[in-house]
Design a protein around this motif. Sequence first.
Motif, PDB file in Angstrom:
ATOM      1  N   UNK A  81       0.910  -0.938   0.189  1.00 14.53           N
ATOM      2  CA  UNK A  81      -0.018   0.023  -0.259  1.00 14.53           C
ATOM      3  C   UNK A  81       0.663   1.379   0.019  1.00 14.53           C
ATOM      4  N   UNK A  82       1.688   1.086   0.811  1.00 19.09           N
ATOM      5  CA  UNK A  82       2.771   2.135   0.743  1.00 19.09           C
ATOM      6  C   UNK A  82       3.147   2.935  -0.611  1.00 19.09           C
ATOM      7  N   UNK A  83       3.221   1.740  -1.313  1.00 16.23           N
ATOM      8  CA  UNK A  83       4.865   1.401  -2.232  1.00 16.23           C
ATOM      9  C   UNK A  83       3.234   2.445  -3.431  1.00 16.23           C
ATOM     10  N   UNK A  84       1.627   2.215  -3.891  1.00 13.90           N
ATOM     11  CA  UNK A  84       0.867   2.424  -4.516  1.00 13.90           C
ATOM     12  C   UNK A  84       0.977   4.446  -3.785  1.00 13.90           C
ATOM     13  N   UNK A  85       0.385   4.550  -2.907  1.00 16.24           N
ATOM     14  CA  UNK A  85       0.989   5.937  -2.037  1.00 16.24           C
ATOM     15  C   UNK A  85       1.412   6.974  -2.817  1.00 16.24           C
ATOM     16  N   UNK A  86       3.269   6.359  -2.622  1.00 13.49           N
ATOM     17  CA  UNK A  86       4.438   7.286  -3.377  1.00 13.49           C
ATOM     18  C   UNK A  86       3.524   7.121  -4.734  1.00 13.49           C
ATOM     19  N   UNK A  87       3.441   5.602  -4.986  1.00 16.53           N
ATOM     20  CA  UNK A  87       3.294   6.205  -7.163  1.00 16.53           C
ATOM     21  C   UNK A  87       2.603   6.861  -7.387  1.00 16.53           C
ATOM     22  N   UNK A  88       1.171   6.904  -6.798  1.00 14.96           N
ATOM     23  CA  UNK A  88       0.473   8.309  -7.098  1.00 14.96           C
ATOM     24  C   UNK A  88      -0.064   9.304  -6.397  1.00 14.96           C
ATOM     25  N   UNK A  89       0.260   8.621  -5.210  1.00 15.93           N
ATOM     26  CA  UNK A  89       0.032  10.191  -4.586  1.00 15.93           C
ATOM     27  C   UNK A  89      -0.823  10.001  -3.114  1.00 15.93           C
TER      28      UNK A  89
END
Length: 105
Positions: A81-89
């Motif tokens: 989920x953290x990776x997704x937040x980093x990628x999408x903001x």
Amino acid sequence: MRIREQDLAVDTRVEPVHAAVEIDLASAREKIANLEIALTTRTRIGIAMGILMARRQLTESAAFELLRAASQQQHVKIRALADRVIETGTLDTEPSADRPRCMDV
């Protein structure tokens, strides 16, 4: 120089010690690999928390709680989920300008 038979004999105590050292070495290498993954994961989660803190005006603990809750709701590991937040903001649970919003009827 003459080689004696006892000089050629293998000390049977050396093999078990050597095997134990090899096992300890393999275990240490595995621990190192796991610690490297943990450090990378911790950094990525911290970056995602920072993004959420800035976007939503959250405290550090509130940002982590938001990640944790979203992780449980979506059945996704926090690091993914953290990776997704980093990628999408953003989290998937946030309203987005390009996503249709539910209208009250």
